[in-house]
Design a protein around this motif. Structure first.
Motif, PDB file in Angstrom:
ATOM      1  N   LYS A   1      -2.271  -0.778  -9.998  1.00 19.58           N
ATOM      2  CA  LYS A   1      -1.804   0.172 -11.129  1.00 19.58           C
ATOM      3  C   LYS A   1       0.051   0.158 -10.924  1.00 19.58           C
ATOM      4  O   LYS A   1       0.693   0.274 -11.732  1.00 19.58           O
ATOM      5  CB  LYS A   1      -2.205   1.491 -10.788  1.00 19.58           C
ATOM      6  N   TYR A   2       0.345   0.103  -9.537  1.00 28.28           N
ATOM      7  CA  TYR A   2       1.615   0.164  -9.072  1.00 28.28           C
ATOM      8  C   TYR A   2       2.571  -1.074  -9.715  1.00 28.28           C
ATOM      9  O   TYR A   2       3.411  -1.019 -10.318  1.00 28.28           O
ATOM     10  CB  TYR A   2       1.974   0.245  -7.818  1.00 28.28           C
TER      11      TYR A   2
ATOM     12  N   ASP B   1       0.766  -1.372  -0.042  1.00 32.97           N
ATOM     13  CA  ASP B   1      -0.085   0.074  -0.061  1.00 32.97           C
ATOM     14  C   ASP B   1       1.009   1.295  -0.036  1.00 32.97           C
ATOM     15  O   ASP B   1       0.640   2.076  -0.657  1.00 32.97           O
ATOM     16  CB  ASP B   1      -0.846  -0.159   1.099  1.00 32.97           C
ATOM     17  N   ARG B   2       1.985   1.149   0.820  1.00 37.69           N
ATOM     18  CA  ARG B   2       2.835   2.587   0.902  1.00 37.69           C
ATOM     19  C   ARG B   2       3.495   2.840  -0.514  1.00 37.69           C
ATOM     20  O   ARG B   2       3.610   3.847  -0.945  1.00 37.69           O
ATOM     21  CB  ARG B   2       3.536   2.366   2.088  1.00 37.69           C
ATOM     22  N   LEU B   3       4.234   1.611  -0.838  1.00 39.07           N
ATOM     23  CA  LEU B   3       4.999   1.514  -2.229  1.00 39.07           C
ATOM     24  C   LEU B   3       3.942   1.962  -3.262  1.00 39.07           C
ATOM     25  O   LEU B   3       4.557   2.950  -3.969  1.00 39.07           O
ATOM     26  CB  LEU B   3       5.289   0.356  -2.563  1.00 39.07           C
ATOM     27  N   ALA B   4       2.731   1.608  -3.539  1.00 40.35           N
ATOM     28  CA  ALA B   4       1.848   2.294  -4.644  1.00 40.35           C
ATOM     29  C   ALA B   4       1.777   3.758  -4.338  1.00 40.35           C
ATOM     30  O   ALA B   4       1.481   4.467  -5.196  1.00 40.35           O
ATOM     31  CB  ALA B   4       0.755   1.511  -4.424  1.00 40.35           C
ATOM     32  N   ARG B   5       1.154   4.019  -3.289  1.00 44.63           N
ATOM     33  CA  ARG B   5       1.101   5.617  -2.926  1.00 44.63           C
ATOM     34  C   ARG B   5       2.446   6.401  -3.166  1.00 44.63           C
ATOM     35  O   ARG B   5       2.186   7.493  -3.734  1.00 44.63           O
ATOM     36  CB  ARG B   5       0.587   5.719  -1.312  1.00 44.63           C
ATOM     37  N   ASP B   6       3.506   5.831  -2.597  1.00 43.82           N
ATOM     38  CA  ASP B   6       4.824   6.619  -2.927  1.00 43.82           C
ATOM     39  C   ASP B   6       5.101   6.958  -4.400  1.00 43.82           C
ATOM     40  O   ASP B   6       5.870   7.503  -4.882  1.00 43.82           O
ATOM     41  CB  ASP B   6       6.180   5.843  -2.072  1.00 43.82           C
TER      42      ASP B   6
ATOM     43  N   LYS C   1      -4.789   6.153  -3.481  1.00 41.11           N
ATOM     44  CA  LYS C   1      -5.723   5.054  -2.977  1.00 41.11           C
ATOM     45  C   LYS C   1      -7.073   5.392  -3.198  1.00 41.11           C
ATOM     46  O   LYS C   1      -7.916   4.559  -3.408  1.00 41.11           O
ATOM     47  CB  LYS C   1      -5.454   4.820  -1.720  1.00 41.11           C
ATOM     48  N   ARG C   2      -7.166   6.820  -3.272  1.00 43.27           N
ATOM     49  CA  ARG C   2      -8.632   7.085  -3.302  1.00 43.27           C
ATOM     50  C   ARG C   2      -9.572   6.919  -4.581  1.00 43.27           C
ATOM     51  O   ARG C   2     -10.636   6.718  -4.991  1.00 43.27           O
ATOM     52  CB  ARG C   2      -8.892   8.751  -3.196  1.00 43.27           C
ATOM     53  N   GLU C   3      -8.525   6.797  -5.921  1.00 44.85           N
ATOM     54  CA  GLU C   3      -8.812   6.585  -7.207  1.00 44.85           C
ATOM     55  C   GLU C   3      -8.960   5.156  -7.280  1.00 44.85           C
ATOM     56  O   GLU C   3      -9.564   4.894  -8.348  1.00 44.85           O
ATOM     57  CB  GLU C   3      -7.676   7.296  -8.177  1.00 44.85           C
ATOM     58  N   GLY C   4      -8.411   4.322  -6.534  1.00 45.39           N
ATOM     59  CA  GLY C   4      -9.024   2.872  -6.538  1.00 45.39           C
ATOM     60  C   GLY C   4      -7.847   2.173  -7.373  1.00 45.39           C
ATOM     61  O   GLY C   4      -7.248   2.395  -8.205  1.00 45.39           O
ATOM     62  N   ASN C   5      -7.812   0.837  -6.906  1.00 43.40           N
ATOM     63  CA  ASN C   5      -6.733  -0.051  -7.388  1.00 43.40           C
ATOM     64  C   ASN C   5      -5.192   0.437  -7.665  1.00 43.40           C
ATOM     65  O   ASN C   5      -4.601   0.285  -8.591  1.00 43.40           O
ATOM     66  CB  ASN C   5      -7.257  -0.298  -8.897  1.00 43.40           C
TER      67      ASN C   5
END
Length: 488
Positions: free
Chosen positions: A472-473, A454-459, A464-468
């Motif tokens: 995507k990451y 989760d953190r790697l995808a956000r970084d 997260k709000r846009e979903g998936n």
């Protein structure tokens, strides 16, 4: 255990097979062999576990095997065959039936009907190639077929990444299928080895627990080798396996991974101590940087960017890596217990709809477990040249599990559900009560891997709000490493 591959009807079958085997080198670092006849070629990469028999085995036909035949000694004794190779026993039985006039598909089918094992194989004779896969699909096998042309073609391999990028429509051979392909006319024929639910059911709690414990004890015993380990999370599934294994081999090693102070590491240490196996446990703290570095390997191994597959595959990848570094070649896991004994929260809803609904869903879970879980688990362990073994999916354990009435699998007391009730009762007396009834987090959450993803995808800039955002990451990682061609 190994990787297998083959081709027929292609311009250069030998080179096609060798190229596919090169892509499967991680599945069998000990040896590589091929067999070629007019119009076809098959081969394997070998990871030596049982015996020392090079493949392919060649006689009237030729055989390659990925997996283990756990009752091969009994089969050998029945036929007067002296060998320590399960592949040789299987080959001898098939060839004997061929000599008695059976067709290749019937010879393979009738032989496998008496087998208890996890396998994917190919048997070539004259102008036919027979492919087969164990009833649950523990061992993977994929194929691509073109039989609507003047010259029919087939390619097959243990993993999709072995196929040429020019090949399309790669499909898994369905679990429990024996399929023959005629390379002259493209004719296909299939037979099914699927395990059918028994007509007689076990409704008594004591009887069910006793039968289940005996079947599982045997399943563990026949899967242990002198270089085995157990993937250990401290839950009822892995702790039950560990206790049974300890009664057979006191030196068995348990492997647990997770972020520092993660639920799974704490629970594994607690369970190992409670089960008097503290000295057997080997833990590995995995750090976010290691997880990030391993993501491309796990995407490549699983041939997927599915967030669930990667989140579950990562911890098992590190368990297999740790076991390999410790000299192990075989890893037992608790895979299949949740499906067979109603261990998921969704099973509570099916239970409320009625026993027959829960029963139907359990059968469906077992039928689909290969595509959902087993192919992923096989590939992340074999990425480390470690063989996966799953005692809960032993043929006799499945038969016993399906025979047990669904009312014994989910129990409702004081408004609370007890999932896998009969499995817990089967372990009663072997494990302390504080372990029998304890629930455990799913591995991706218990190890902390999900939080890291989760953190790697956000970084990486995915909201997260846009979903998936995790998917995507992972797709970006796959694209950055050029893995798009293997992603299913």
């Amino acid at each position: 255990m190994c990787g297998i591959a083959g081709a027929a009807g292609t311009p250069d079958t030998s080179e096609d097979t060798k190229r596919m085997l090169a892509a499967l080198g991680h599945r069998g670092p000990d040896a590589c062999g091929t067999y070629q006849a007019q119009g076809l070629s098959i081969g394997n990469t070998l990871l030596k576990i049982t015996g020392d028999m090079p493949q392919p085995l060649v006689g009237k036909g030729a055989l390659i095997l990925n997996g283990e035949i756990f009752n091969f000694r009994e089969l050998a004794a029945e036929q007067g065959i002296k060998t320590n190779s399960d592949t040789e026993v299987l080959f001898s039985l098939i060839e004997a039936k061929i000599k008695n006039g059976e067709t290749p598909i019937n010879a393979v089918f009738s032989t496998l009907s008496g087998v208890n094992g996890d396998y994917a194989l190919a048997y070539a004779l004259d102008k036919e190639i027979v492919l087969a896969r164990d009833p649950v699909g523990v061992k993977p096998l994929f194929y691509s077929l073109d039989n609507e042309v003047e010259k029919p073609k087939i390619n097959f391999a243990s993993e999709k990444k072995a196929f040429s990028s020019q090949i399309s429509c790669i499909k898994p051979l369905r679990p429990g299928r024996v399929m023959t392909f005629n390379i002259l006319n493209g004719r296909l024929e299939e037979k099914s080895l699927n395990i059918e639910p028994p007509e007689e059911r076990i409704s008594g709690e004591h009887e069910a627990a006793s039968y289940l414990k005996a079947a599982l004890e045997k399943a563990v015993e026949i899967r242990l080798t002198n270089n085995s380990g157990i993937a250990f999370s401290g839950g009822i599934d892995s702790t039950f396996l560990a206790a049974l294994a300890k009664s057979i081999d006191a030196s068995i090693s348990l492997y647990a991974v997770g972020l520092q102070n993660s639920h799974d590491l704490v629970q594994a240490q607690y369970a190992a101590e409670a089960a008097d196996m503290k000295d057997s446990l080997k833990t590995r703290i995995i750090y976010p940087e290691e997880i990030e570095a391993a993501i491309p390997d796990v995407i490549y191994s699983t041939e997927s960017t599915d967030p669930m597959k990667i989140a579950i595959g990562l911890p098992l990848y590190f368990v297999a890596k740790t076991a390999k570094e410790d000299g192990k070649r075989v890893l037992l896991t608790g895979q299949g217990a949740d499906e067979l004994f109603a261990g998921y929260s969704r099973h509570e809803g099916f239970f409320e709809q009625g026993p027959e609904v829960l029963d139907r869903e359990i059968c469906s879970d077992i039928k689909n477990i290969s595509a959902v879980n087993l192919e992923r688990d096989d590939m992340v362990t074999m990425a480390n040249s470690v063989e996966l073994r799953v005692p809960f999916l032993d043929k006799e354990v499945i038969r016993t599990g399906l025979a047990i009435c669904p009312e014994l699998k989910v129990l409702k007391r004081d408004g609370l559900y007890i999932r896998k009730y009969i499995l817990r009762k089967a372990a009663d007396g072997l494990l302390p009560s504080e372990l029998l009834w304890k629930e455990k987090k799913a591995i991706q959450y218990g190890t902390g891997v999900q939080k890291v993803l989760d953190r790697l995808a956000r970084d990486a800039g995915f909201s997260k709000r846009e979903g998936n955002h995790i998917e995507k990451y992972l797709k970006q990682v796959a694209a950055d490493h050029g893995f798009d061609f293997i992603i299913g």
